[in-house]
Design a protein around this motif. Structure first.
Motif, short mmCIF file in Angstrom:
data_model
loop_
_atom_site.label_atom_id
_atom_site.label_comp_id
_atom_site.label_asym_id
_atom_site.label_seq_id
_atom_site.Cartn_x
_atom_site.Cartn_y
_atom_site.Cartn_z
N TYR A 131 0.82 -1.22 0.00
CA TYR A 131 0.00 0.00 0.00
C TYR A 131 0.85 1.27 0.00
N GLU A 132 2.01 1.22 0.62
CA GLU A 132 2.86 2.41 0.58
C GLU A 132 3.19 2.76 -0.88
N THR A 145 -10.02 1.00 5.23
CA THR A 145 -8.71 1.43 5.72
C THR A 145 -8.75 1.74 7.21
N ARG A 158 -12.89 4.10 2.82
CA ARG A 158 -12.48 4.76 4.06
C ARG A 158 -12.60 3.80 5.24
N CYS A 215 -13.95 6.15 -6.41
CA CYS A 215 -14.17 6.97 -5.21
C CYS A 215 -14.70 8.36 -5.57
N TYR A 222 -0.16 3.73 -2.89
CA TYR A 222 -0.70 5.06 -2.56
C TYR A 222 0.24 6.18 -2.99
N ARG A 279 -9.59 2.62 -8.54
CA ARG A 279 -10.11 2.88 -7.18
C ARG A 279 -10.36 4.37 -6.99
N GLU A 280 -9.42 5.21 -7.43
CA GLU A 280 -9.60 6.65 -7.26
C GLU A 280 -10.76 7.17 -8.11
#
Lengths: 190, 190
Positions: free
Chosen positions: A84-85, A131, A128, A117, A88, A113-114
Motif C-alpha cells: 500500500y505504501e 482502511t 475509508r 471513489c 498510494y 479505485r480513485e
C-alpha cells in the motif's frame, strides 16, 4: 459463491451499495488465478493494483539484505493485499506479495479505485472504512509486538485466522510471529 | 497562524475543499486547551472524539498490568490522536492519550465526522486519505519493530519527528523505542 457474490457480501458488511452501484463497482475488477508460490508484487517494481482474495492465501513480507523474512500479513479469503505504501504514493514496492497456496483474486487498479471513489460517494465510504479497520488492526499488531510474548502473539494469530494452521507452513507462521521455527514448535505443543 | 488556518493548510495538502466547504467543516471543531500531563482519553472510558494538534505534543500509550508503558504515537502539531479502535467501534478505550506538554487542540466528535463524511464527499475523501497515510505509517513502524535494532529505530524516530528531542523527556523516547533508559543513553551518545 461466485466472485461477484463474495465481493458484494464483503462490501455490504461495511457500506450499503445499491445493486446498480455494485455492478458498476464490480465491473472495474479483473479476476486472476495464481499458482502456489507465484509472486504478485516484487520489491523494486511499480505497484498498480490491490488484490481481493476469493480463494487461497497470499502473504506480504519484507526480506532483509541478509535474507531474513518478516511477514506483515497473511491474506485469506475476503482480505485485501498490496504494497500500500507503493500503491498510494506511486513509489516502488519494498515488500513482496506472493501465494502461500494457489489463489483466486479480484484485482483493482489504483487509478480505478480513485476514479470509483470520485464517481460514487458510497464507494469512497467503503474504502475509508476498510482502511480505518486496517489501521486499527495494524496498531493492535504493533502493540502486540511491543508487549506480548511469543505465546500470546501465537494465540492472537489463531484468533485472527482460525483456519491458518491448516493452510500455512509452520516456518511462515514463525516468520509472522518473529520467532524461530524451534520456538514455534515449543508453542505448538499442547 | 490561527487554528483555522493551520487546519485549512493541513486539509488542503490532502484534499482540495472550497472555502465554503472548509468553513462548514471547521464549524464542527471545538478548540480545547490542556495542561502538561493532563489526560484526554483514559482506559475503560468511552471515546467520543478525535483531536487535531495545533500546539504542543500529545502521546498515546498502553500500560500493562505491571505498569510498563508502551508508546504508540507522539502527536505533534498537525497530527491527529485518539483511541481509534474505541472511537470507530464504539468500545471502551484500551489506551491513554495525554499531554506531554501543554497543548492546544481542535476536537471533532465521531458523530460529526460521520455526518460531515455523508454530507460533503470531499470531506470523506480527506479522511480516507488521512487514514491511508496512517495505515502505511503503522505498517512501516511494525516492520521497523520487527527487523530494525534500537539504533535504527532511534534514527527513524528523529527523521519522523525532528523537533521531538527538544520537546519530549528521554524516558518517553525510550518507551516509544521499546528500550530501557540506559540503552537510549548509549544511542544518544554521538
Amino acid at each position: 459463491m461466485n466472485a461477484k457474490a463474495i465481493l458484494q457480501e464483503h462490501v455490504a458488511r461495511i457500506t450499503p451499495l445499491s445493486n446498480e452501484q455494485f455492478d458498476y463497482f464490480f465491473s472495474h475488477f479483473t479476476p486472476q488465478s495464481y499458482k502456489k508460490g507465484e509472486t504478485i508484487i516484487a520489491p523494486g517494481k511499480a505497484v498498480g493494483h490491490e488484490y481481493f482474495v476469493l480463494h487461497g492465501c497470499l502473504k506480504s513480507f519484507y526480506r532483509t539484505d541478509q535474507g531474513k523474512m518478516f511477514i506483515l500479513q497473511f491474506a485469506m479469503p475476503t482480505w485485501w493485499a498490496s504494497d500500500y505504501e507503493a500503491l498510494y504514493n506511486g513509489t516502488r514496492a519494498t515488500t513482496t506479495v506472493d501465494c502461500v497456496t494457489a489463489a483466486e483474486v479480484l484485482r483493482l487498479s489504483g487509478a480505478d479505485r480513485e476514479k470509483l471513489c470520485r464517481e460514487v460517494h458510497a464507494v469512497e465510504s467503503f474504502f475509508r472504512w476498510r482502511t480505518n479497520r486496517g489501521y486499527v488492526a495494524a496498531q493492535k499488531r504493533l502493540l502486540s509486538f511491543m508487549h506480548h510474548d511469543a505465546r500470546q502473539r501465537y494465540e492472537e494469530l489463531l484468533q485472527l485466522y482460525p483456519q491458518l494452521y491448516n493452510v500455512v507452513p509452520k516456518q511462515l507462521i514463525a516468520a509472522y510471529l518473529g520467532v524461530s521455527r524451534e520456538t514455534l514448535s515449543r508453542l505448538y505443543q499442547p
